[in-house]
Design a protein around this motif. Structure first.
Motif, PDB file in Angstrom:
ATOM      1  N   UNK A 233      70.912 -49.270 -71.664  1.00  0.00           N
ATOM      2  CA  UNK A 233      70.208 -48.089 -71.151  1.00  0.00           C
ATOM      3  C   UNK A 233      69.267 -48.430 -69.999  1.00  0.00           C
ATOM      4  N   UNK A 234      69.254 -49.667 -69.550  1.00  0.00           N
ATOM      5  CA  UNK A 234      68.294 -50.090 -68.517  1.00  0.00           C
ATOM      6  C   UNK A 234      68.447 -49.262 -67.240  1.00  0.00           C
ATOM      7  N   UNK A 235      67.320 -48.854 -66.690  1.00  0.00           N
ATOM      8  CA  UNK A 235      67.280 -48.098 -65.445  1.00  0.00           C
ATOM      9  C   UNK A 235      66.287 -48.776 -64.509  1.00  0.00           C
ATOM     10  N   UNK A 236      66.655 -48.931 -63.245  1.00  0.00           N
ATOM     11  CA  UNK A 236      65.719 -49.430 -62.240  1.00  0.00           C
ATOM     12  C   UNK A 236      65.773 -48.491 -61.041  1.00  0.00           C
ATOM     13  N   UNK A 237      64.608 -48.027 -60.620  1.00  0.00           N
ATOM     14  CA  UNK A 237      64.516 -47.081 -59.511  1.00  0.00           C
ATOM     15  C   UNK A 237      63.347 -47.469 -58.624  1.00  0.00           C
ATOM     16  N   UNK A 238      63.430 -47.130 -57.349  1.00  0.00           N
ATOM     17  CA  UNK A 238      62.379 -47.498 -56.402  1.00  0.00           C
ATOM     18  C   UNK A 238      61.909 -46.267 -55.639  1.00  0.00           C
ATOM     19  N   UNK A 239      60.614 -46.214 -55.368  1.00  0.00           N
ATOM     20  CA  UNK A 239      60.022 -45.140 -54.574  1.00  0.00           C
ATOM     21  C   UNK A 239      59.102 -45.763 -53.522  1.00  0.00           C
ATOM     22  N   UNK A 240      59.108 -45.184 -52.342  1.00  0.00           N
ATOM     23  CA  UNK A 240      58.197 -45.595 -51.278  1.00  0.00           C
ATOM     24  C   UNK A 240      57.029 -44.615 -51.260  1.00  0.00           C
ATOM     25  N   UNK A 241      55.799 -45.134 -51.375  1.00  0.00           N
ATOM     26  CA  UNK A 241      54.612 -44.281 -51.400  1.00  0.00           C
ATOM     27  C   UNK A 241      54.317 -43.799 -49.981  1.00  0.00           C
ATOM     28  N   UNK A 242      54.433 -42.487 -49.794  1.00  0.00           N
ATOM     29  CA  UNK A 242      54.185 -41.853 -48.498  1.00  0.00           C
ATOM     30  C   UNK A 242      52.864 -41.092 -48.551  1.00  0.00           C
ATOM     31  N   UNK A 243      52.329 -40.692 -47.407  1.00  0.00           N
ATOM     32  CA  UNK A 243      51.040 -39.972 -47.402  1.00  0.00           C
ATOM     33  C   UNK A 243      50.983 -38.762 -48.323  1.00  0.00           C
ATOM     34  N   UNK A 244      52.041 -37.934 -48.462  1.00  0.00           N
ATOM     35  CA  UNK A 244      51.933 -36.802 -49.396  1.00  0.00           C
ATOM     36  C   UNK A 244      51.747 -37.210 -50.857  1.00  0.00           C
ATOM     37  N   UNK A 245      52.041 -38.474 -51.181  1.00  0.00           N
ATOM     38  CA  UNK A 245      51.915 -38.945 -52.554  1.00  0.00           C
ATOM     39  C   UNK A 245      50.517 -39.496 -52.844  1.00  0.00           C
ATOM     40  N   UNK A 246      49.644 -39.519 -51.847  1.00  0.00           N
ATOM     41  CA  UNK A 246      48.360 -40.202 -51.992  1.00  0.00           C
ATOM     42  C   UNK A 246      47.199 -39.251 -51.751  1.00  0.00           C
ATOM     43  N   UNK A 247      46.016 -39.671 -52.190  1.00  0.00           N
ATOM     44  CA  UNK A 247      44.806 -38.892 -51.946  1.00  0.00           C
ATOM     45  C   UNK A 247      44.190 -39.288 -50.606  1.00  0.00           C
ATOM     46  N   UNK A 248      42.998 -38.775 -50.332  1.00  0.00           N
ATOM     47  CA  UNK A 248      42.400 -39.001 -49.030  1.00  0.00           C
ATOM     48  C   UNK A 248      41.939 -40.439 -48.823  1.00  0.00           C
ATOM     49  N   UNK A 249      41.948 -41.260 -49.888  1.00  0.00           N
ATOM     50  CA  UNK A 249      41.631 -42.679 -49.756  1.00  0.00           C
ATOM     51  C   UNK A 249      42.881 -43.515 -49.508  1.00  0.00           C
ATOM     52  N   UNK A 250      44.043 -42.877 -49.597  1.00  0.00           N
ATOM     53  CA  UNK A 250      45.288 -43.606 -49.402  1.00  0.00           C
ATOM     54  C   UNK A 250      45.847 -44.208 -50.671  1.00  0.00           C
ATOM     55  N   UNK A 251      45.223 -43.913 -51.803  1.00  0.00           N
ATOM     56  CA  UNK A 251      45.721 -44.423 -53.083  1.00  0.00           C
ATOM     57  C   UNK A 251      46.668 -43.415 -53.725  1.00  0.00           C
ATOM     58  N   UNK A 252      47.684 -43.918 -54.388  1.00  0.00           N
ATOM     59  CA  UNK A 252      48.703 -43.050 -54.979  1.00  0.00           C
ATOM     60  C   UNK A 252      48.105 -42.217 -56.111  1.00  0.00           C
ATOM     61  N   UNK A 253      48.412 -40.928 -56.126  1.00  0.00           N
ATOM     62  CA  UNK A 253      47.979 -40.074 -57.213  1.00  0.00           C
ATOM     63  C   UNK A 253      48.601 -40.560 -58.526  1.00  0.00           C
ATOM     64  N   UNK A 254      47.759 -40.641 -59.580  1.00  0.00           N
ATOM     65  CA  UNK A 254      48.274 -41.049 -60.892  1.00  0.00           C
ATOM     66  C   UNK A 254      49.306 -40.090 -61.422  1.00  0.00           C
ATOM     67  N   UNK A 255      49.098 -38.792 -61.195  1.00  0.00           N
ATOM     68  CA  UNK A 255      50.063 -37.813 -61.666  1.00  0.00           C
ATOM     69  C   UNK A 255      51.427 -37.989 -61.030  1.00  0.00           C
ATOM     70  N   UNK A 256      51.458 -38.393 -59.752  1.00  0.00           N
ATOM     71  CA  UNK A 256      52.737 -38.637 -59.081  1.00  0.00           C
ATOM     72  C   UNK A 256      53.452 -39.819 -59.715  1.00  0.00           C
ATOM     73  N   UNK A 257      52.690 -40.867 -60.013  1.00  0.00           N
ATOM     74  CA  UNK A 257      53.300 -42.043 -60.658  1.00  0.00           C
ATOM     75  C   UNK A 257      53.823 -41.664 -62.042  1.00  0.00           C
ATOM     76  N   UNK A 258      53.064 -40.874 -62.792  1.00  0.00           N
ATOM     77  CA  UNK A 258      53.524 -40.443 -64.111  1.00  0.00           C
ATOM     78  C   UNK A 258      54.804 -39.628 -64.006  1.00  0.00           C
TER      79      UNK A 258
END
Length: 603
Positions: A233-258
């Motif tokens: 059942x192993x799954x591996x997926x990749x995402x590139x963190x873009x500006x819409x995925x981050x807050x005004x500090x440039x850090x990724x939103x936790x909700x997006x990661x979840x």
């Protein structure tokens, strides 16, 4: 509990968010006159201090569920809901703290209702309690049908946030102001207990893992179900963190990661099911470190274990910047364990496959899932405080035949359940659990070197139980109806500094009608006018408990003890099911020694 920055890292929300134009169908606001805080999933109107001096700080978000928020079934995507929940929880945390806050964890989520397109989601969040640098935020999600106006609860969740220091300043959060209500004080106390459970979680996990290796050969085999490896059942997926995925500090939103983690976990679960599963609960999202715009996030998901009606999927997130990506050295920033089930038409459960593992890591994950399930069960029942209503039945000697039959029948039905899962296996002792809806039952199996009849004669005299059970301070006979039904008054010692508990118990004993039948000692609470509640004790109630004794030979037997756990019984077994103690194993050993020693004396 980690105080490191979440994958939503600096998940401080810009307060201009509240004034910026919302997305279509979205109305997010900090209420000026809130309906109330989250209190065990309920909403209540009140003012801090009860004097009208300050309003309780509740943050609310309303969302109209649109097709872009839904999956292919027209149901609200769980990842989207997690994003909204994380956003509103952070806003509540920052309103209380007055500084930027980051997500440390989100746990104890039970999804109760399916949300569909065109319905309205309402999310309320409030800080339940603030500690030195961290705080617990309660989140309550409800759904309303626009046409009917019917309001239903979707889930209640708990999130831990940490205040982010400004410059070199040390964070010290102000306490939450309490109102003059029993519910508020209860929630405040429970927040402290939940924090204690989180802090002890790793210790309990390590303790249980040491004893869990005996269970690796014990798995539930379902007739006709295929055997499947968890590694498939192993799954591996990749995402590139873009500006819409981050807050005004440039850090990724936790909700997006979840949301991304939920997507990977759902794919892994579907590979085990062979169909589309439903996210039933979240054990915990653990945030270990931040990620920023430009990071590559690699999501690795796999089914860890399959149980009677659910399966656990583990997800690990690794972050890579450009240099780390080239070198192949990532940062472990997030972990999560999600619980899935699959219900067919008319609520019939899909037959789960039998699972196995083919690697050492697969074995570790298989056993760890068993331990986490036990800890989840302990958290749920220790903190639920459900109102069971009266469980005792009035004792009436003229109706003793019916009451005795009910007592024995309830124990027989409990013993006949097929979904017992091994919790602890030792020499001569096995402990099993059964959880159905809100009821938890325990079974202790003991191998005794003694004749079944002699064991029966000792166990059916409840006055002897204080000799081997330290949870019985004393036991007195109240009334004997005949040779088969007797009423006892049991007194139990104090637990955690509170008053001791007492029980009025009807004991019904039955000898076997034929050789294959067991000896039966059934126990349940009754009400007797001659034994009213006493001020120095809390009156507890037992719904169904007792012993079944099967003879193995002329010199040995198997004794099975059952108990359908109630709020009165829970304090005496909570430490055991949570992994803090081994009181049940110790009591079982003491019982075996008492039975075998007394048989030798009798001989």
């Amino acid at each position: 509990m980690s105080h490191s920055c979440a994958g939503s890292g600096s998940m401080s929300r810009d307060r201009d968010y509240l004034r910026s134009p919302p997305a279509p169908g979205c109305f997010a606001q900090v209420q000026e006159e809130p309906e109330g805080p989250v209190l065990n999933g309920t909403v209540e109107t009140r003012l801090a201090g009860g004097s009208g001096a300050a309003e309780v700080q509740v943050v609310q978000m309303c969302q109209l569920v649109l097709p872009c928020h839904a999956n292919h079934l027209g149901e609200l995507d769980a990842g989207q809901l997690l994003k909204w929940m994380d956003t509103i929880a952070c806003l509540a945390a920052e309103r209380h703290a007055g500084i930027a806050c980051v997500t440390a964890s989100m746990d104890d989520i039970q999804f109760e209702e399916t949300v569909r397109v065109s319905q309205v989601i309402n999310i309320k969040a409030k800080v339940n309690r603030a500690f030195n640098t961290s705080m617990e935020v309660g989140i309550c999600v409800s759904v309303q049908d626009v046409l009917t106006g019917v309001l239903k609860r979707v889930c209640v969740a708990l999130s831990t946030f940490v205040g982010k220091p400004v410059g070199g300043e040390k964070v010290r959060l102000s306490p939450v102001e309490l109102v003059d209500s029993a519910e508020e004080h209860l929630e405040h106390s429970l927040a402290s207990e939940r924090r204690r459970l989180r802090l002890y979680n790793q210790q309990a996990f390590n303790n249980l893992m040491q004893d869990c290796h005996a269970l690796k050969g014990v798995c539930i085999r379902r007739d006709g179900a295929p055997l499947k490896s968890t590694e498939s059942t192993c799954v591996e997926s990749i995402e590139l963190v873009l500006p819409p995925h981050a807050n005004h500090h440039g850090n990724t939103f936790g909700g997006q990661i979840m949301a991304w983690m939920e997507n990977a976990a759902t794919v892994a679960a579907s590979r085990m099911f062979g169909s589309y599963p439903t996210l039933h609960a979240v054990d915990m999202f653990k945030f270990r470190g931040p990620s920023t715009v430009g990071d590559r996030l690699v999501f690795k998901a796999v089914v860890n274990n399959v149980f009677q009606t659910s399966m656990e999927v583990g997800v690990r997130v690794e972050a890579y910047n450009c240099g780390e990506w080239k070198q192949g050295r990532g940062r472990h920033i997030n972990s999560a364990f999600l619980i899935y089930h699959w219900a067919g038409s008319q609520g019939h459960h899909h037959p789960f496959p039998n699972v196995t593992f083919t690697t050492k890591d697969g074995e570790r994950r298989y056993l760890a899932a068993i331990v986490r399930k036990r800890i989840r069960m302990a958290r749920k029942h220790i903190l639920s405080f459900k109102d069971e209503g009266p469980l005792s039945v009035p004792w009436d000697k003229s109706n003793q035949v019916y009451l005795g039959y009910n007592n024995v029948a309830a124990l027989t039905v409990l013993a006949g359940k097929q979904s017992w899962e091994a919790s602890s296996l030792q020499k001569k002792i096995g402990i099993f659990v059964n959880e159905e809806q809100d009821w938890l039952s325990l079974k202790v199996e003991m191998e005794v070197e003694a004749q079944a009849f002699h064991v029966f004669s000792l166990l059916c005299d409840l006055r002897l139980r204080p000799h081997w059970d330290r949870h019985y301070s004393s036991c007195e006979e109240v009334e004997q109806a005949d040779e088969e039904e007797t009423v006892y008054h049991v007194k139990c010692p104090t637990v955690n500094g509170s008053r001791g508990r007492d029980f009025v118990i009807l004991l019904s004993k039955r000898q076997p009608c034929k050789d294959s039948d067991p000896y039966v000692v059934a126990l349940r609470s009754v009400t007797v006018a001659t034994v009213p509640p006493q001020l120095e004790y809390i009156r507890g109630e037992a719904q169904c408990a007792g012993f079944l004794i099967h003879g193995n030979s002329h010199t040995s037997c198997k004794v099975s003890y059952y108990n359908q756990v109630t709020s009165g019984v829970l304090p005496y077994v909570a430490g055991n099911i949570a992994g803090w103690s081994k009181s049940m194993e110790e009591t079982a050993l003491s019982c075996i020694a008492f039975l075998e020693d007394n048989i030798k004396t009798a001989l």
